[in-house]
Design a protein around this motif. Structure first.
Motif, short mmCIF file in Angstrom:
data_model
loop_
_atom_site.label_atom_id
_atom_site.label_comp_id
_atom_site.label_asym_id
_atom_site.label_seq_id
_atom_site.Cartn_x
_atom_site.Cartn_y
_atom_site.Cartn_z
N VAL A 75 -2.24 -12.03 4.63
CA VAL A 75 -0.85 -10.94 4.65
C VAL A 75 -0.47 -10.72 3.19
O VAL A 75 0.10 -9.89 2.91
CB VAL A 75 0.45 -11.75 5.46
CG1 VAL A 75 1.79 -10.90 5.37
CG2 VAL A 75 -0.25 -11.89 7.07
N ILE A 76 -0.45 -11.86 2.51
CA ILE A 76 0.08 -11.71 0.92
C ILE A 76 -0.95 -10.62 0.49
O ILE A 76 -0.40 -9.70 -0.37
CB ILE A 76 -0.01 -13.04 0.17
CG1 ILE A 76 1.31 -14.05 0.82
CG2 ILE A 76 0.23 -12.97 -1.25
CD1 ILE A 76 1.03 -15.32 0.16
N LYS A 77 -2.23 -10.62 0.60
CA LYS A 77 -3.37 -9.72 0.07
C LYS A 77 -2.81 -8.34 0.42
O LYS A 77 -3.09 -7.25 -0.38
CB LYS A 77 -4.50 -10.07 0.10
CG LYS A 77 -4.98 -11.44 -0.24
CD LYS A 77 -6.56 -11.60 0.02
CE LYS A 77 -7.03 -12.89 -0.65
NZ LYS A 77 -8.43 -13.20 -0.30
N GLU A 78 -2.45 -8.30 1.58
CA GLU A 78 -2.24 -6.92 2.26
C GLU A 78 -1.17 -6.31 1.60
O GLU A 78 -0.77 -5.12 1.18
CB GLU A 78 -2.07 -6.73 3.66
CG GLU A 78 -3.64 -6.98 4.44
CD GLU A 78 -4.35 -6.07 4.27
OE1 GLU A 78 -3.82 -4.57 3.85
OE2 GLU A 78 -5.80 -6.11 4.26
N VAL A 79 0.17 -7.04 1.49
CA VAL A 79 1.27 -6.83 0.82
C VAL A 79 0.99 -6.25 -0.59
O VAL A 79 1.55 -5.26 -1.02
CB VAL A 79 2.36 -7.97 0.96
CG1 VAL A 79 3.56 -7.73 -0.10
CG2 VAL A 79 2.74 -8.07 2.34
N ARG A 80 0.30 -7.03 -1.30
CA ARG A 80 -0.23 -6.61 -2.55
C ARG A 80 -0.88 -5.17 -2.46
O ARG A 80 -0.70 -4.40 -3.62
CB ARG A 80 -1.00 -7.57 -3.48
CG ARG A 80 -0.15 -9.08 -3.65
CD ARG A 80 -0.83 -9.94 -4.52
NE ARG A 80 -1.07 -9.33 -5.84
CZ ARG A 80 -2.05 -9.56 -6.59
NH1 ARG A 80 -2.90 -10.49 -6.43
NH2 ARG A 80 -2.15 -9.18 -7.88
N ALA A 81 -1.64 -5.04 -1.63
CA ALA A 81 -2.61 -3.85 -1.48
C ALA A 81 -1.50 -2.45 -1.21
O ALA A 81 -1.63 -1.35 -1.67
CB ALA A 81 -3.72 -3.77 -0.50
N LEU A 82 -0.63 -2.73 -0.35
CA LEU A 82 0.40 -1.66 0.12
C LEU A 82 1.30 -1.49 -1.15
O LEU A 82 1.97 -0.27 -1.01
CB LEU A 82 1.04 -2.24 1.30
CG LEU A 82 0.24 -2.26 2.41
CD1 LEU A 82 0.97 -3.09 3.82
CD2 LEU A 82 -0.21 -0.82 3.00
N THR A 83 1.97 -2.56 -1.81
CA THR A 83 2.86 -2.51 -2.68
C THR A 83 2.28 -2.55 -4.20
O THR A 83 1.13 -3.09 -4.30
CB THR A 83 3.81 -3.37 -2.64
OG1 THR A 83 3.47 -4.75 -2.86
CG2 THR A 83 4.45 -3.26 -1.19
N SER A 84 2.86 -2.61 -5.32
CA SER A 84 2.39 -2.98 -6.72
C SER A 84 2.83 -4.13 -7.14
O SER A 84 2.87 -4.34 -8.36
CB SER A 84 2.85 -1.78 -7.60
OG SER A 84 4.08 -1.44 -7.54
N LEU A 85 3.13 -5.02 -6.20
CA LEU A 85 3.66 -6.35 -6.50
C LEU A 85 2.75 -7.20 -7.12
O LEU A 85 1.62 -7.35 -6.58
CB LEU A 85 4.52 -6.99 -5.23
CG LEU A 85 5.68 -6.32 -4.60
CD1 LEU A 85 6.12 -6.89 -3.40
CD2 LEU A 85 6.76 -6.17 -5.65
N GLY A 86 3.23 -8.25 -7.93
CA GLY A 86 2.22 -9.25 -8.39
C GLY A 86 2.13 -10.13 -7.12
O GLY A 86 2.65 -10.51 -5.97
N LEU A 87 1.27 -11.33 -7.51
CA LEU A 87 1.12 -12.38 -6.61
C LEU A 87 2.39 -13.25 -6.14
O LEU A 87 2.65 -13.33 -5.04
CB LEU A 87 -0.03 -13.41 -7.09
CG LEU A 87 -0.25 -14.31 -6.19
CD1 LEU A 87 -0.95 -13.78 -5.05
CD2 LEU A 87 -1.35 -15.31 -6.80
N LYS A 88 3.13 -13.69 -7.28
CA LYS A 88 4.58 -14.29 -6.90
C LYS A 88 5.43 -13.44 -6.25
O LYS A 88 5.94 -13.89 -5.03
CB LYS A 88 4.86 -14.90 -8.25
CG LYS A 88 6.13 -15.68 -8.05
CD LYS A 88 6.81 -16.37 -9.18
CE LYS A 88 8.12 -17.01 -9.10
NZ LYS A 88 8.67 -16.92 -7.73
N GLU A 89 5.71 -12.24 -6.38
CA GLU A 89 6.38 -11.37 -5.72
C GLU A 89 6.03 -11.24 -4.29
O GLU A 89 6.86 -11.09 -3.49
CB GLU A 89 6.70 -9.96 -6.56
CG GLU A 89 7.33 -10.22 -7.76
CD GLU A 89 6.24 -10.53 -9.11
OE1 GLU A 89 5.16 -10.58 -8.85
OE2 GLU A 89 6.99 -10.77 -10.24
N ALA A 90 4.80 -10.94 -4.03
CA ALA A 90 4.31 -10.54 -2.77
C ALA A 90 4.43 -11.85 -2.02
O ALA A 90 4.87 -11.75 -0.91
CB ALA A 90 2.74 -10.31 -2.88
N LYS A 91 4.05 -13.18 -2.47
CA LYS A 91 4.27 -14.29 -1.71
C LYS A 91 5.74 -14.43 -1.49
O LYS A 91 6.09 -15.03 -0.32
CB LYS A 91 3.81 -15.61 -2.71
CG LYS A 91 3.96 -16.87 -1.74
CD LYS A 91 3.59 -18.06 -2.82
CE LYS A 91 3.73 -19.41 -2.00
NZ LYS A 91 4.99 -19.77 -1.70
#
Length: 127
Positions: A75-91
């Protein structure tokens, strides 16, 4: 034909979808040459249709993450793919219940994002 009571009519309307109610209101308006802004006698029937028309006209949607499910990393990977967030922000976003992943996007983008997130195991709502 037997006359239906108000309670029977309400029970019928309760079983209908908003799209069906909107179609009913349109047919009612055409048949009796009235509008949804008609006097109170028609307002009880027209009110659900007015809500349906508002839903149909919505062109901006929010994709809300209700839960990450079992596959949080996916889910974190998908959130990062959909947005331009970094790993910590997506988590952090995935850890926050009811977080908006995307805001004010068109219906096609919202549905695509929902499908991607649900494919990764997340619970998603589009509003």
């Amino acid at each position: 034909m037997a006359k239906l009571t108000a309670d029977e009519l309400l029970a019928e309307f309760e079983g209908m979808t908003l799209i069906e109610l909107a179609a009913f209101v349109k047919a009612f308006e055409d048949k009796f040459d009235v509008t949804a802004a008609a006097p109170v006698a028609v307002a009880g029937v027209a009110a659900p249709g007015a809500a349906a028309e508002a839903v149909e006209e919505q062109d901006e949607f929010d994709v809300i993450l209700d839960g990450a499910g079992d596959k949080k990393i996916q889910v974190i990977k998908e959130v990062r793919a959909l947005t331009s967030l970094g790993l910590k922000e997506a988590k952090d976003l995935v850890d926050t219940a009811g977080a908006k992943v995307l805001e004010k996007v068109n219906k096609e983008t919202a549905e695509k994002a929902k499908a991607q997130l649900e494919g990764a195991g997340a619970k998603v709502t589009v509003k």
